[in-house]
Design an enzyme around this catalytic site. Structure first.
Site, PDB file in Angstrom:
ATOM      1  N   HIS A  57       0.855  -1.198   0.000  1.00 45.88           N
ATOM      2  CA  HIS A  57       0.000   0.000   0.000  1.00 45.88           C
ATOM      3  C   HIS A  57       0.881   1.234   0.000  1.00 45.88           C
ATOM      4  O   HIS A  57       2.094   1.136   0.132  1.00 45.88           O
ATOM      5  CB  HIS A  57      -0.980  -0.022   1.173  1.00 45.88           C
ATOM      6  CG  HIS A  57      -0.371   0.072   2.545  1.00 45.88           C
ATOM      7  ND1 HIS A  57       0.530  -0.859   3.018  1.00 45.88           N
ATOM      8  CD2 HIS A  57      -0.510   0.992   3.539  1.00 45.88           C
ATOM      9  CE1 HIS A  57       0.889  -0.520   4.254  1.00 45.88           C
ATOM     10  NE2 HIS A  57       0.286   0.599   4.588  1.00 45.88           N
ATOM     11  N   HIS A  62       6.225   2.165   3.779  1.00 47.77           N
ATOM     12  CA  HIS A  62       6.257   0.975   2.919  1.00 47.77           C
ATOM     13  C   HIS A  62       6.842   1.263   1.537  1.00 47.77           C
ATOM     14  O   HIS A  62       7.200   0.334   0.822  1.00 47.77           O
ATOM     15  CB  HIS A  62       4.843   0.380   2.785  1.00 47.77           C
ATOM     16  CG  HIS A  62       4.275  -0.033   4.112  1.00 47.77           C
ATOM     17  ND1 HIS A  62       4.201  -1.341   4.529  1.00 47.77           N
ATOM     18  CD2 HIS A  62       3.810   0.712   5.157  1.00 47.77           C
ATOM     19  CE1 HIS A  62       3.705  -1.396   5.759  1.00 47.77           C
ATOM     20  NE2 HIS A  62       3.455  -0.165   6.154  1.00 47.77           N
ATOM     21  N   HIS A 115      -7.421  -0.585   6.168  1.00 48.55           N
ATOM     22  CA  HIS A 115      -6.343   0.312   6.614  1.00 48.55           C
ATOM     23  C   HIS A 115      -6.164   1.408   5.561  1.00 48.55           C
ATOM     24  O   HIS A 115      -6.165   2.595   5.876  1.00 48.55           O
ATOM     25  CB  HIS A 115      -5.071  -0.524   6.792  1.00 48.55           C
ATOM     26  CG  HIS A 115      -3.843   0.241   7.144  1.00 48.55           C
ATOM     27  ND1 HIS A 115      -3.633   0.779   8.385  1.00 48.55           N
ATOM     28  CD2 HIS A 115      -2.740   0.552   6.408  1.00 48.55           C
ATOM     29  CE1 HIS A 115      -2.443   1.388   8.406  1.00 48.55           C
ATOM     30  NE2 HIS A 115      -1.890   1.268   7.214  1.00 48.55           N
ATOM     31  N   HIS A 172       4.573  -4.902  10.847  1.00 51.45           N
ATOM     32  CA  HIS A 172       4.958  -4.174  12.070  1.00 51.45           C
ATOM     33  C   HIS A 172       5.040  -5.105  13.280  1.00 51.45           C
ATOM     34  O   HIS A 172       4.273  -6.061  13.385  1.00 51.45           O
ATOM     35  CB  HIS A 172       3.945  -3.064  12.406  1.00 51.45           C
ATOM     36  CG  HIS A 172       3.949  -1.918  11.447  1.00 51.45           C
ATOM     37  ND1 HIS A 172       4.751  -0.817  11.604  1.00 51.45           N
ATOM     38  CD2 HIS A 172       3.243  -1.710  10.309  1.00 51.45           C
ATOM     39  CE1 HIS A 172       4.540   0.037  10.602  1.00 51.45           C
ATOM     40  NE2 HIS A 172       3.627  -0.488   9.797  1.00 51.45           N
TER      41      HIS A 172
HETATM   42 FE    FE Z   1       2.840   0.531   8.055  1.00 53.11          FE
HETATM   43 ZN    ZN Z   2       0.208   1.527   6.609  1.00 51.34          ZN
END
Ligand code: FE
Ligand code: ZN
Length: 256
Positions: A57, A62, A115, A172
């Protein structure tokens, strides 16, 4: 398992990067490229030549290293077809149900919005391996920045449909805080209590709690357990839908 996996931490957000390597084909994929220097160091350490990046994403933790690493290695960059914010440097875009071949292994793309709306996850059936980005965490799930509770609940149900022995890599190390929260909504879950203790011991030694398995998450992750009678009773939501229970658990986590 014929593919080798190398996981490394980076950044202030307790991120994990992952390399996936086929020693015969000599091909290597990186899930995301959030930190160019950390990714180049991981390639140096393993001696693996990077051939692909798979973006989950658009969030900066990222993709921040993507263009630097692409320029340095000439790798091909795959990423989400569903648009949220633009991602610079994508060569190939994939949406839900797409598949591609990496070093002879089939990779299935699963769109898991919630998310972010562009989130995609990468599943390798032959390896029983899934990369869940910021959708499914160990005993947790990603915050709802762009989606809502029902959307994220539906996304997690797609992941739950995979075989229970699937190994899950997420982006994470949030596990210790997730376990503390999970105990507040599922306090009598023996498997959760034991796992929370084990996690504290791992983290005290600075060891990763990632990867996990879907079986372990089904037993301990409250965001996958909205249908659990004990959790529903604890929340006083016996008659609510699973999506409503999920949304309430997510609301409580945000307020914790
Ligand atoms: Fe993240
Ligand atoms: Zn994220």
């Amino acid at each position: 398992m014929t593919l080798e996996v190398y996981q490394y931490p980076y950044g202030p957000g307790a991120n994990y990067g992952v390399l996936l390597h086929d020693p015969v084909a000599k091909e290597t994929a990186s899930v995301d490229a959030g930190d160019g220097a950390a990714l180049m160091a991981a390639l140096e350490k393993t001696g693996w030549p990077l051939t692909e990046i798979w973006v989950t994403h658009h969030h900066h933790d990222h993709v921040d290293g993507l263009e630097e690493v692409k320029a340095a290695t000439g790798c091909t960059v795959r990423g989400p077809a569903p648009e949220s914010q633009p991602i610079a440097g994508l060569d190939l875009r994939h949406g839900d149900g797409d598949s591609f071949v990496f070093a002879g292994h089939s990779v299935h793309v699963i769109h898991t919005p919630g998310h972010t709306t562009d989130m995609i996850n990468y599943y390798l059936p032959s390896e029983r391996l899934v990369f869940t980005g910021d959708t499914l965490f160990v005993m947790g799930c990603g915050r709802l920045f762009e989606g809502d509770g029902p959307m994220m609940h539906a996304s997690l149900q797609k992941l739950v449909a995979l075989p229970e022995d699937t190994v899950v890599y997420c982006s994470h190390e949030y596990t210790e805080a997730n376990a503390d929260f999970a105990l507040t909504v599922d306090p009598n879950n023996i498997a959760l209590r034991e796992r929370a203790t084990a996690v504290k011991a791992l983290r005290a030694e600075d060891k990763p709690t990632v990867p996990t398995t879907l079986a372990d998450e089904l037993a301990t992750n409250p965001f996958l357990r909205a249908n659990d009678p004990a959790i529903r009773a604890h929340l006083g939501m016996e008659d609510a839908s699973d999506a409503e229970v999920f949304t309430e658990i997510r609301r409580r986590k945000d307020a914790a």
